[in-house]
Design a protein around this motif. Structure first.
Motif, PDB file in Angstrom:
ATOM      1  N   VAL A   1     -11.282  -3.125   0.842  1.00 42.62           N
ATOM      2  CA  VAL A   1     -10.497  -1.912   0.729  1.00 42.62           C
ATOM      3  C   VAL A   1      -9.288  -1.919   1.768  1.00 42.62           C
ATOM      4  CG1 VAL A   1     -10.623   0.619   0.948  1.00 42.62           C
ATOM      5  CG2 VAL A   1     -12.697  -0.558   0.195  1.00 42.62           C
ATOM      6  N   CYS A   2      -7.977  -1.876   1.468  1.00 41.06           N
ATOM      7  CA  CYS A   2      -6.839  -1.950   2.198  1.00 41.06           C
ATOM      8  C   CYS A   2      -6.923  -0.585   3.260  1.00 41.06           C
ATOM      9  CB  CYS A   2      -5.643  -1.873   1.322  1.00 41.06           C
ATOM     10  SG  CYS A   2      -4.280  -1.945   2.098  1.00 41.06           S
ATOM     11  N   PRO A   3      -6.680  -1.146   4.485  1.00 39.02           N
ATOM     12  CA  PRO A   3      -6.430  -0.006   5.315  1.00 39.02           C
ATOM     13  C   PRO A   3      -5.678   1.142   5.445  1.00 39.02           C
ATOM     14  CG  PRO A   3      -5.550  -2.149   6.334  1.00 39.02           C
ATOM     15  CD  PRO A   3      -6.153  -2.349   4.946  1.00 39.02           C
ATOM     16  N   TYR A   4      -4.558   0.770   4.574  1.00 37.31           N
ATOM     17  CA  TYR A   4      -3.384   1.708   4.484  1.00 37.31           C
ATOM     18  C   TYR A   4      -3.446   2.656   3.449  1.00 37.31           C
ATOM     19  CZ  TYR A   4       1.847   2.262   5.262  1.00 37.31           C
ATOM     20  OH  TYR A   4       3.028   2.555   5.804  1.00 37.31           O
ATOM     21  N   HIS A   5      -3.625   2.448   2.223  1.00 37.71           N
ATOM     22  CA  HIS A   5      -3.532   3.459   1.054  1.00 37.71           C
ATOM     23  C   HIS A   5      -5.055   3.320   0.333  1.00 37.71           C
ATOM     24  CE1 HIS A   5       0.494   2.483   1.879  1.00 37.71           C
ATOM     25  NE2 HIS A   5       0.562   3.787   2.055  1.00 37.71           N
ATOM     26  N   ALA A   6      -5.974   2.528   0.879  1.00 37.43           N
ATOM     27  CA  ALA A   6      -7.462   2.267   0.308  1.00 37.43           C
ATOM     28  C   ALA A   6      -7.336   1.806  -1.193  1.00 37.43           C
ATOM     29  CB  ALA A   6      -8.184   3.860   0.233  1.00 37.43           C
ATOM     30  N   TRP A   7      -6.525   1.048  -1.430  1.00 41.36           N
ATOM     31  CA  TRP A   7      -6.717   0.136  -2.750  1.00 41.36           C
ATOM     32  C   TRP A   7      -7.935  -0.653  -2.614  1.00 41.36           C
ATOM     33  CZ3 TRP A   7      -1.690  -1.838  -5.691  1.00 41.36           C
ATOM     34  CH2 TRP A   7      -0.805  -0.893  -5.662  1.00 41.36           C
ATOM     35  N   GLU A   8      -8.756  -0.945  -3.705  1.00 46.57           N
ATOM     36  CA  GLU A   8      -9.721  -1.676  -3.563  1.00 46.57           C
ATOM     37  C   GLU A   8      -9.746  -3.080  -4.486  1.00 46.57           C
ATOM     38  OE1 GLU A   8     -13.850   0.247  -4.224  1.00 46.57           O
ATOM     39  OE2 GLU A   8     -12.928   1.806  -2.971  1.00 46.57           O
TER      40      GLU A   8
ATOM     41  N   LEU B   1      -3.064 -10.099   2.338  1.00 41.45           N
ATOM     42  CA  LEU B   1      -1.745  -9.103   2.100  1.00 41.45           C
ATOM     43  C   LEU B   1      -2.085  -8.405   0.993  1.00 41.45           C
ATOM     44  CD1 LEU B   1       1.789 -10.045   2.757  1.00 41.45           C
ATOM     45  CD2 LEU B   1       1.236  -9.836   0.492  1.00 41.45           C
ATOM     46  N   CYS B   2      -1.879  -7.072   1.186  1.00 45.13           N
ATOM     47  CA  CYS B   2      -2.040  -6.115   0.094  1.00 45.13           C
ATOM     48  C   CYS B   2      -0.739  -6.053  -0.759  1.00 45.13           C
ATOM     49  CB  CYS B   2      -2.391  -4.744   0.819  1.00 45.13           C
ATOM     50  SG  CYS B   2      -2.599  -3.435  -0.513  1.00 45.13           S
ATOM     51  N   VAL B   3      -0.873  -6.118  -2.092  1.00 51.84           N
ATOM     52  CA  VAL B   3       0.236  -6.174  -2.835  1.00 51.84           C
ATOM     53  C   VAL B   3       1.045  -4.870  -2.956  1.00 51.84           C
ATOM     54  CG1 VAL B   3      -0.364  -8.188  -4.385  1.00 51.84           C
ATOM     55  CG2 VAL B   3      -0.900  -5.773  -4.942  1.00 51.84           C
ATOM     56  N   HIS B   4       0.669  -3.716  -2.572  1.00 50.09           N
ATOM     57  CA  HIS B   4       1.010  -2.436  -2.485  1.00 50.09           C
ATOM     58  C   HIS B   4       2.453  -2.458  -1.340  1.00 50.09           C
ATOM     59  CE1 HIS B   4       1.067   1.889  -1.573  1.00 50.09           C
ATOM     60  NE2 HIS B   4       2.017   1.836  -2.533  1.00 50.09           N
ATOM     61  N   ARG B   5       1.819  -2.761  -0.122  1.00 49.78           N
ATOM     62  CA  ARG B   5       3.019  -2.445   0.787  1.00 49.78           C
ATOM     63  C   ARG B   5       2.733  -3.552   1.906  1.00 49.78           C
ATOM     64  NH1 ARG B   5       5.530  -0.343  -2.174  1.00 49.78           N
ATOM     65  NH2 ARG B   5       6.428   1.846  -2.155  1.00 49.78           N
ATOM     66  N   GLY B   6       2.198  -4.601   1.532  1.00 52.00           N
ATOM     67  CA  GLY B   6       1.734  -5.709   2.459  1.00 52.00           C
ATOM     68  C   GLY B   6       1.178  -5.547   3.689  1.00 52.00           C
ATOM     69  N   ALA B   7       0.323  -4.548   3.885  1.00 51.08           N
ATOM     70  CA  ALA B   7      -0.756  -4.440   5.018  1.00 51.08           C
ATOM     71  C   ALA B   7      -1.892  -5.798   4.985  1.00 51.08           C
ATOM     72  CB  ALA B   7      -1.458  -3.181   4.873  1.00 51.08           C
ATOM     73  N   ALA B   8      -2.078  -5.980   6.167  1.00 52.69           N
ATOM     74  CA  ALA B   8      -3.384  -7.003   6.177  1.00 52.69           C
ATOM     75  C   ALA B   8      -4.641  -6.291   5.710  1.00 52.69           C
ATOM     76  CB  ALA B   8      -3.296  -7.511   7.669  1.00 52.69           C
TER      77      ALA B   8
HETATM   78 FE1  FES Z   1      -2.635  -1.671   0.935  1.00 57.30          FE
HETATM   79 FE2  FES Z   1      -1.026   0.442   0.423  1.00 57.30          FE
HETATM   80  S1  FES Z   1      -0.608  -1.295   1.421  1.00 57.30           S
HETATM   81  S2  FES Z   1      -2.985   0.322  -0.251  1.00 57.30           S
END
Ligand code: FES
Ligand code: CO
Length: 339
Positions: free
Chosen positions: A67-74, A48-55
């Protein structure tokens, strides 16, 4: 605390060879977890990404970071967020931008995850590294049952002659002689239990094989099979991951010190047959959660090992199987936060 002993166990989540370039989603006691590999080894985070909860498991591993698939936080392998592309470069990355990190180890050809801060010691399986021994990895077998049901089936001696008739036993040799179960070195171990087998040493002649069972922890057990007058030994280690309330995944390590040149596939095929013979039975068992109240079912002396297992789970506080306990503990935590 006893209860923490169970919580802090290691759970096998996949074959080590299955974890290469891409991150992978797994489940442990209802928790969604991402595992990945980089130059430093293997790692497990809450998926779970702490930004918007994407897997995070839908993302990629790049330069050792996930690297998160949604907004590419690393995130680096410590869980620290090291890059936020949308952030102007003169602004610092918020300190709170961290993944939840779990313990992760590669051992015995498997990837293991531990959700607790203070993990229990890793199980030891000396046969795996022993000279003159060869191990075949079987599974994962997907089972619609709780882990303790699967472990108990593995520890059950008196079904071999019926469920595995002609392979691991014969119906006209169904009697089980009395055996001892002792607790030593933090695990249960039985004395030798003789089981009549149609072909115990592969020479197509019926005879007795001796089984010694051990329970290493609530979701890991093993036995070693020998025949008198022979140095040959065959061990199976069964490790089960309870993925959620309904499903488990079972892995088996089959280790032998003979026929080292034989095809591993023949051992795997045999074990697959055995496992699927058990599957229908285990998935049919009611109640789904192993009854730990010994009054709830009937027991024979030949069930001494499974009785010991149930008692032990009860002592460890596993009233209703592993997952139920985890839920219970979560609720307790929630309550203490609210008060
Ligand atoms: Fe992961 Fe935005 S939800 S970078
Ligand atoms: Co069986």
């Amino acid at each position: 605390m006893q209860q923490d002993r169970l919580w802090s166990e290691w759970h096998p989540v996949c074959k080590a060879e299955e974890l290469q370039g891409e991150p992978k989603q797994v489940f442990v006691l209802g928790e969604r977890v991402v595992i990945f590999r980089n130059g430093k080894g293997v790692h497990a985070f809450k998926d779970l990404c702490v930004h918007r909860g994407a897997a995070l498991s839908l993302g990629k591993v790049r330069n050792g970071h996930i690297v998160c698939p949604y907004h590419a936080w690393e995130y680096d392998s410590d869980g620290t967020c090291v890059k936020i592309p949308a952030l102007p470069c003169d602004r610092p990355i918020p300190k709170k931008a961290r993944a939840t990190v779990y313990h992760c180890e590669e051992q015995y050809g498997l990837i293991w995850v531990n959700l607790e801060e203070a993990p229990a010691p890793f199980i030891t399986y000396p046969e795996y590294h022993a000279e003159g021994h060869r191990t075949v990895l079987c599974g994962p077998y997907e089972v619609k049952a709780n882990a303790p049901r699967i472990i108990e089936n593995f520890l059950d001696v008196s079904h071999l002659m019926f469920v595995h008739e002609g392979m691991l036993g014969e119906t006209d040799h169904a009697e089980v002689t009395d055996y001892d179960v002792t607790f030593a070195d933090n695990r249960f171990i039985t004395s030798k239990i003789p089981v009549y087998q149609p072909n115990p040493d592969g020479r197509s002649k019926g005879g007795y094989a001796d089984y010694v069972y051990e329970i290493l922890n609530p979701t890991t057990a093993r036995f070693t099979k020998t025949t008198e007058g022979s140095d040959e030994a065959f061990t199976i280690l069964l490790a089960v991951n309870q993925e959620d309330q309904e499903k488990s995944k079972a892995f088996m390590l089959l280790t032998r010190n003979y026929d080292l040149d034989a095809q591993d596939d023949s051992f795997r095929e045999f074990q697959d047959i055995i496992f699927y013979q058990d599957l229908d039975i285990v998935e049919s068992q009611k109640p789904e959660l192993l009854p730990l109240d010994l009054q709830a079912e009937m027991h024979l002396k030949s069930d001494a090992l499974t009785i010991a297992y149930r008692r032990w789970l009860d002592e460890l506080g596993v009233e209703n199987g592993t997952l139920a306990i985890r839920e219970e503990r979560r609720n307790k935590r929630k309550k203490s936060i609210m008060h």
